[in-house]
Motif scaffolding. Sequence first.
Motif, PDB file in Angstrom:
ATOM      1  N   PRO A   1     -49.145 -16.876  -4.980  1.00  0.00           N
ATOM      2  CA  PRO A   1     -49.145 -18.309  -4.681  1.00  0.00           C
ATOM      3  C   PRO A   1     -50.510 -18.944  -4.949  1.00  0.00           C
ATOM      4  N   GLN A   2     -50.577 -20.252  -4.837  1.00  0.00           N
ATOM      5  CA  GLN A   2     -51.862 -20.932  -4.997  1.00  0.00           C
ATOM      6  C   GLN A   2     -52.746 -20.675  -3.789  1.00  0.00           C
ATOM      7  N   ALA A   3     -52.121 -20.558  -2.624  1.00  0.00           N
ATOM      8  CA  ALA A   3     -52.884 -20.303  -1.403  1.00  0.00           C
ATOM      9  C   ALA A   3     -52.094 -19.343  -0.526  1.00  0.00           C
ATOM     10  N   LEU A   4     -52.825 -18.501   0.192  1.00  0.00           N
ATOM     11  CA  LEU A   4     -52.219 -17.482   1.042  1.00  0.00           C
ATOM     12  C   LEU A   4     -53.066 -17.321   2.288  1.00  0.00           C
ATOM     13  N   SER A   5     -52.418 -17.367   3.457  1.00  0.00           N
ATOM     14  CA  SER A   5     -53.135 -17.215   4.718  1.00  0.00           C
ATOM     15  C   SER A   5     -52.505 -16.082   5.514  1.00  0.00           C
ATOM     16  N   ILE A   6     -53.308 -15.087   5.873  1.00  0.00           N
ATOM     17  CA  ILE A   6     -52.810 -13.936   6.613  1.00  0.00           C
ATOM     18  C   ILE A   6     -53.795 -13.565   7.704  1.00  0.00           C
ATOM     19  N   GLN A   7     -53.392 -12.633   8.550  1.00  0.00           N
ATOM     20  CA  GLN A   7     -54.285 -12.157   9.595  1.00  0.00           C
ATOM     21  C   GLN A   7     -54.885 -10.820   9.202  1.00  0.00           C
ATOM     22  N   GLU A   8     -56.012 -10.533   9.767  1.00  0.00           N
ATOM     23  CA  GLU A   8     -56.669  -9.253   9.500  1.00  0.00           C
ATOM     24  C   GLU A   8     -55.712  -8.102   9.750  1.00  0.00           C
ATOM     25  N   GLY A   9     -55.774  -7.127   8.885  1.00  0.00           N
ATOM     26  CA  GLY A   9     -54.913  -5.960   9.018  1.00  0.00           C
ATOM     27  C   GLY A   9     -53.640  -6.047   8.199  1.00  0.00           C
ATOM     28  N   GLU A  10     -53.238  -7.265   7.860  1.00  0.00           N
ATOM     29  CA  GLU A  10     -52.040  -7.435   7.040  1.00  0.00           C
ATOM     30  C   GLU A  10     -52.370  -7.185   5.579  1.00  0.00           C
ATOM     31  N   ASN A  11     -51.317  -6.986   4.804  1.00  0.00           N
ATOM     32  CA  ASN A  11     -51.478  -6.826   3.359  1.00  0.00           C
ATOM     33  C   ASN A  11     -51.344  -8.176   2.675  1.00  0.00           C
ATOM     34  N   ALA A  12     -52.080  -8.357   1.597  1.00  0.00           N
ATOM     35  CA  ALA A  12     -52.008  -9.588   0.806  1.00  0.00           C
ATOM     36  C   ALA A  12     -51.561  -9.242  -0.603  1.00  0.00           C
TER      37      ALA A  12
END
Lengths: 112, 113
Positions: free
Chosen positions: A8-19
């Motif tokens: 995607p153009q932007a991605l927001s996740i939390q620490e520990g997750e995979n991107a």
Amino acid sequence: SQQGEEDPQALSIQEGENATMNCSYKTSINNLQWYRQNSGRGLVHLILIRSNEREKHSGRLRVTLDTSKKSSSLLITASRAADTASYFCATGGQGSGYALNFGKGTSLLVTP
Amino acid sequence: SQTIHQWPATLVQPVGSPLSLECTVEGTSNPNLYWYRQAAGRGLQLLFYSVGIGQISSEVPQNLSASRPQDRQFILSSKKLLLSDSGFYLCAWSVGGGEDEQYFGPGTRLTVT
């Protein structure tokens, strides 16, 4: 000219997750590279995958390449706040012959 | 080890003024050199590349020019800046061509007012 297109153009996740970020391109390539850019800084090379390779690993990074679909993906496992940056794919060996064609990038935000 | 320098880091110039951005590479010989521009929120646009002293290839028509007076020196210039020249300018080098990774400098933030 830009050939790679990240998604995607932007991605927001939390620490520990995979991107996971994806890149699609249009013409034949010799290799595909991924770069990271921290805000207001130069680009840093992450990994290069050649057209005859299907998967490559480097630390927490995993890159796949599917030349039949003209697409690549970058997986960052167990993300950290320090991974917050923009990620660009770039294709080489075609067009200008010497230069890389960059996409517009995926902006990744990793929150603690 | 190889390093790449760019200066200045930031620059604010009025429309119509000249421009000179410099890039130097240390620790390698006969590198391929590149100038890119990055507009806000956009990818990189290749402006010029050079495979040797005095050899410059231009990718897009514009009011910018590039020169390579020495093996490891790459200069981006303009005689008269336009508002549209604002952006983040990045210099890069590589050993080979499109087969190899590129190493980027820290960039110059240019604002044309």
